[in-house]
Design a protein around this motif. Structure first.
Motif, short mmCIF file in Angstrom:
data_model
loop_
_atom_site.label_atom_id
_atom_site.label_comp_id
_atom_site.label_asym_id
_atom_site.label_seq_id
_atom_site.Cartn_x
_atom_site.Cartn_y
_atom_site.Cartn_z
N PHE A 71 0.80 -1.23 0.00
CA PHE A 71 0.00 0.00 0.00
C PHE A 71 0.83 1.28 0.00
O PHE A 71 0.29 2.35 -0.24
CB PHE A 71 -0.95 0.02 1.20
CG PHE A 71 -1.96 -1.08 1.18
CD1 PHE A 71 -2.99 -1.07 0.25
CD2 PHE A 71 -1.87 -2.14 2.06
CE1 PHE A 71 -3.94 -2.08 0.22
CE2 PHE A 71 -2.81 -3.15 2.05
CZ PHE A 71 -3.84 -3.13 1.12
N THR A 72 2.09 1.21 0.32
CA THR A 72 3.05 2.30 0.52
C THR A 72 2.91 2.87 1.93
O THR A 72 1.83 2.82 2.52
CB THR A 72 2.94 3.47 -0.51
OG1 THR A 72 1.85 4.31 -0.19
CG2 THR A 72 2.88 2.96 -1.94
N PRO A 73 4.00 3.42 2.47
CA PRO A 73 3.95 3.98 3.83
C PRO A 73 2.99 5.16 3.95
O PRO A 73 2.52 5.47 5.03
CB PRO A 73 5.39 4.42 4.08
CG PRO A 73 6.22 3.59 3.15
CD PRO A 73 5.36 3.39 1.93
N GLU A 74 2.70 5.82 2.83
CA GLU A 74 1.77 6.96 2.83
C GLU A 74 0.48 6.51 2.17
O GLU A 74 0.26 6.72 0.98
CB GLU A 74 2.36 8.16 2.06
CG GLU A 74 3.76 8.55 2.49
CD GLU A 74 4.86 7.79 1.76
OE1 GLU A 74 4.58 7.09 0.76
OE2 GLU A 74 6.02 7.89 2.20
N THR A 102 4.16 15.56 1.71
CA THR A 102 4.29 17.02 1.78
C THR A 102 5.25 17.57 0.73
O THR A 102 5.27 18.77 0.49
CB THR A 102 4.77 17.46 3.17
OG1 THR A 102 6.04 16.88 3.42
CG2 THR A 102 3.77 17.04 4.24
N CYS A 103 6.03 16.69 0.12
CA CYS A 103 6.97 17.11 -0.91
C CYS A 103 7.25 15.92 -1.84
O CYS A 103 6.96 14.78 -1.48
CB CYS A 103 8.27 17.64 -0.30
SG CYS A 103 9.09 16.51 0.82
N PRO A 104 7.79 16.18 -3.01
CA PRO A 104 8.09 15.09 -3.96
C PRO A 104 9.13 14.13 -3.40
O PRO A 104 9.93 14.48 -2.53
CB PRO A 104 8.64 15.83 -5.19
CG PRO A 104 8.21 17.25 -5.04
CD PRO A 104 8.11 17.50 -3.57
N GLY A 105 9.11 12.91 -3.90
CA GLY A 105 10.12 11.92 -3.54
C GLY A 105 9.58 10.76 -2.76
O GLY A 105 10.32 9.86 -2.39
N GLY A 106 8.28 10.75 -2.48
CA GLY A 106 7.66 9.64 -1.77
C GLY A 106 6.95 8.73 -2.75
O GLY A 106 7.46 8.41 -3.83
N SER A 107 5.74 8.37 -2.41
CA SER A 107 4.98 7.43 -3.24
C SER A 107 3.91 8.15 -4.08
O SER A 107 2.89 7.57 -4.40
CB SER A 107 4.31 6.39 -2.34
OG SER A 107 3.40 7.02 -1.45
N GLU A 108 4.20 9.41 -4.44
CA GLU A 108 3.19 10.16 -5.19
C GLU A 108 2.93 9.54 -6.56
O GLU A 108 3.82 8.97 -7.18
CB GLU A 108 3.57 11.64 -5.31
CG GLU A 108 4.76 11.93 -6.19
CD GLU A 108 6.08 11.94 -5.44
OE1 GLU A 108 7.08 12.36 -6.05
OE2 GLU A 108 6.16 11.51 -4.28
N THR A 109 1.67 9.66 -6.98
CA THR A 109 1.21 9.21 -8.29
C THR A 109 0.18 10.24 -8.77
O THR A 109 -0.23 11.11 -7.98
CB THR A 109 0.51 7.83 -8.20
OG1 THR A 109 -0.67 7.98 -7.41
CG2 THR A 109 1.41 6.76 -7.60
N GLU A 111 -2.88 9.75 -9.03
CA GLU A 111 -4.04 9.54 -8.15
C GLU A 111 -3.75 9.97 -6.71
O GLU A 111 -4.67 10.18 -5.93
CB GLU A 111 -4.46 8.06 -8.14
CG GLU A 111 -4.89 7.52 -9.49
CD GLU A 111 -3.72 7.19 -10.41
OE1 GLU A 111 -2.65 6.76 -9.92
OE2 GLU A 111 -3.87 7.39 -11.63
N LYS A 112 -2.47 10.05 -6.36
CA LYS A 112 -2.05 10.42 -5.00
C LYS A 112 -0.93 11.45 -5.14
O LYS A 112 0.24 11.16 -4.93
CB LYS A 112 -1.60 9.18 -4.22
CG LYS A 112 -1.29 9.46 -2.77
CD LYS A 112 -0.99 8.19 -1.97
CE LYS A 112 0.28 7.52 -2.40
NZ LYS A 112 0.69 6.39 -1.55
N PRO A 113 -1.29 12.69 -5.47
CA PRO A 113 -0.28 13.72 -5.70
C PRO A 113 0.33 14.24 -4.39
O PRO A 113 -0.21 14.00 -3.30
CB PRO A 113 -1.07 14.82 -6.40
CG PRO A 113 -2.46 14.68 -5.87
CD PRO A 113 -2.66 13.20 -5.68
N VAL A 114 1.43 14.96 -4.51
CA VAL A 114 1.99 15.68 -3.36
C VAL A 114 0.88 16.55 -2.80
O VAL A 114 0.11 17.17 -3.53
CB VAL A 114 3.20 16.53 -3.78
CG1 VAL A 114 3.62 17.47 -2.66
CG2 VAL A 114 4.36 15.63 -4.18
N GLY A 115 0.77 16.56 -1.48
CA GLY A 115 -0.31 17.28 -0.81
C GLY A 115 -1.38 16.34 -0.27
O GLY A 115 -2.22 16.75 0.53
#
Length: 164
Positions: A71-74, A102-109, A111-115
């Motif tokens: 699921f990813t940590p976020e 809160t910023c780029p570099g995680g599990s953003e997609t 469907e799940k953007p930064v923010g």
């Protein structure tokens, strides 16, 4: 100085003699810190854990590695698991977990953007999940999430009080 909604939330918890504990990822302790600056902090805030890195979610709160990978940590699923597991570490009336981006570099997609921020609250057998997408700088996203968490608590406090 905490925001007006955090101050209102703190007072509402104190008026009903309710306590809160947090487990934070994306907010990195800022949620606990904001509540600690309220006049009622000594009677409402039990404490908090900061599990910013996924390894801490796994090694301290024992979130299964497979769940983090799947699921990813976020994610809503991991946030729920964190709030659930917090109940065994810190006794409180409300247990709240926050994760997100809160910023780029995680599990953003797309469907799940930064923010995108996930909040999960457990109280007296009730479970409430919130997913919000905020915009702005990382600090602005964190502060918006803290206020949204206070709004969530305020929505649940009357329900909890009826159960007392």
């Amino acid at each position: 100085m905490p925001s007006p909604i955090v101050l209102q939330c703190s007072k509402a918890l104190a008026d009903r003699q309710l306590t809160v504990a947090f487990v934070e990822s994306a907010t990195a302790g800022r949620l606990s810190a904001e509540f600690s600056m309220c006049p009622e902090s000594g009677s409402i805030l039990k404490g908090g854990l900061v599990c910013y890195d996924a390894s801490l979610k796994e090694n301290i709160l024992h979130v299964p590695k497979e769940m983090l990978r799947r699921f990813t940590p976020e994610s809503a699923e991991v946030t729920r698991e964190l709030a659930d597991r917090l109940q065994t570490f810190i006794p409180a009336d409300l247990h709240i977990a926050v994760t997100g981006l809160t910023c780029p570099g995680g599990s953003e997609t797309p469907e799940k953007p930064v923010g995108t921020m996930f909040i999960h609250l457990f109280t007296r057998g009730k479970s409430v999940a919130v997913r919000e997408v905020f915009s702005g700088s990382p600090e602005e996203i964190v502060l918006q999430c803290i206020d949204r968490t206070a709004v969530l608590i305020l929505a649940e406090v009357p329900v909890i009080s009826e159960q007392l």
